[in-house]
Design an enzyme around this catalytic site. Structure first.
Site, mmCIF file in Angstrom:
data_model
loop_
_atom_site.group_PDB
_atom_site.id
_atom_site.type_symbol
_atom_site.label_atom_id
_atom_site.label_comp_id
_atom_site.label_asym_id
_atom_site.label_seq_id
_atom_site.Cartn_x
_atom_site.Cartn_y
_atom_site.Cartn_z
ATOM 1 N N LYS A 63 6.150 -23.124 -20.062
ATOM 2 C CA LYS A 63 4.921 -22.753 -19.163
ATOM 3 C C LYS A 63 3.966 -21.864 -20.005
ATOM 4 O O LYS A 63 4.062 -20.643 -20.001
ATOM 5 C CB LYS A 63 5.413 -22.220 -17.828
ATOM 6 C CG LYS A 63 6.145 -22.943 -16.789
ATOM 7 C CD LYS A 63 6.287 -22.501 -15.565
ATOM 8 C CE LYS A 63 4.972 -22.455 -14.841
ATOM 9 N NZ LYS A 63 4.976 -21.806 -13.594
ATOM 10 N N ARG A 120 4.972 -31.587 -11.574
ATOM 11 C CA ARG A 120 3.891 -31.007 -12.204
ATOM 12 C C ARG A 120 3.297 -31.823 -13.145
ATOM 13 O O ARG A 120 3.928 -32.363 -13.986
ATOM 14 C CB ARG A 120 4.444 -29.641 -13.089
ATOM 15 C CG ARG A 120 5.187 -28.520 -12.233
ATOM 16 C CD ARG A 120 5.970 -27.561 -13.168
ATOM 17 N NE ARG A 120 4.912 -26.761 -13.602
ATOM 18 C CZ ARG A 120 4.607 -26.623 -14.772
ATOM 19 N NH1 ARG A 120 5.127 -27.443 -15.693
ATOM 20 N NH2 ARG A 120 3.575 -25.754 -15.287
ATOM 21 N N SER A 174 3.967 -18.983 -6.405
ATOM 22 C CA SER A 174 4.646 -18.407 -7.665
ATOM 23 C C SER A 174 4.130 -16.609 -7.481
ATOM 24 O O SER A 174 2.810 -16.460 -7.570
ATOM 25 C CB SER A 174 3.991 -19.014 -8.847
ATOM 26 O OG SER A 174 4.543 -20.197 -9.314
#
Length: 225
Positions: free
Chosen positions: A152, A55, A123
């Site tokens: 997050k 990420r 997701s």
């Protein structure tokens, strides 16, 4: 299938084994206590991580590509699938085993058309999103946030263990729990139907990354029996 042959199967035939999802590390250089990303990934895999998602939300394309190549050198050597978050172009450029996309990214059907044999995770945080992702061809789901999390910024409101279990029961594809998962609640997430857990700070923000990974993996393995 073991070792190199297993990794080739993931990349060439879009085969994703359920056990690949047991302990899923999402990278975040900002939460790694200043340690190099290759060092953290290496230690996490040594402790039992079974998949790595890269990420890099803020990295320019060239930097993301360079980091991806460095991390891929580690994951290939250790025979662990590498998943690229959001960026299909980076995943294609390096020949990653997988891609993970969110609800605001390129639609799954379009990503599938372009991604070839790459496996794709999506997701989701609601039953409707999970069912739609399954219908559109997702290989697995990242569901959460299961618990409140600060790792997050885009995790949204926690759905709770009951909401997570409902989604697990409603779909046929593997579900990975994400969001606020740590040593205290990992077993409960596995018992709720998870194929595995995805973590960031529970591994990367710990003083001993390998030991943190090993502890989580032991809980998962015991809970899966």
């Amino acid at each position: 299938m073991k070792g190199k042959a297993a990794l080739q199967a993931v990349g060439e035939n879009r085969m994703l084994k359920r056990e690949d999802l047991l302990l899923y590390l999402c990278t975040d250089r900002g939460l790694s206590l200043g340690r190099p990303i290759t060092e953290t990934v290496e230690a996490a895999i040594a402790g039992g991580v079974t998949m790595v998602q890269l990420r890099e939300k803020a990295a320019p394309t060239g930097e993301f590509y360079a980091i991806a190549r460095e991390v891929q050198a580690v994951t290939r050597r250790r025979h662990i699938p590498l998943v690229i978050n959001d960026r299909l172009d980076i995943a294609l450029a390096i020949g990653a085993e997988g891609l993970h996309i969110g609800q605001s990214d390129l639609p799954l059907r379009e990503a599938r058309r372009l991604a070839g044999d790459m496996f794709i995770g999506v997701s989701t945080s609601t039953l409707e999103e999970a069912r739609q992702a399954q219908a559109d061809g997702a290989d697995y789901l990242g569901v959460g946030a299961v618990y409140p999390t600060g790792s997050k910024a885009d995790a949204g409101e926690a759905i709770g263990l009951a909401g997570f279990a409902e989604i697990c029961a409603a779909v046929r594809i593997p579900v990975v729990g994400i969001g606020g998962i740590n040593t205290a609640n990992t077993a409960a997430v596995i018992r709720a139907g998870a194929a595995g857990i995805a973590v960031i700070s529970a591994i990367l923000s710990q003083p001993d990354i390998e030991a943190a990974s090993r502890t989580l993996r032991m809980i998962i393995d015991n809970g899966a029996k």
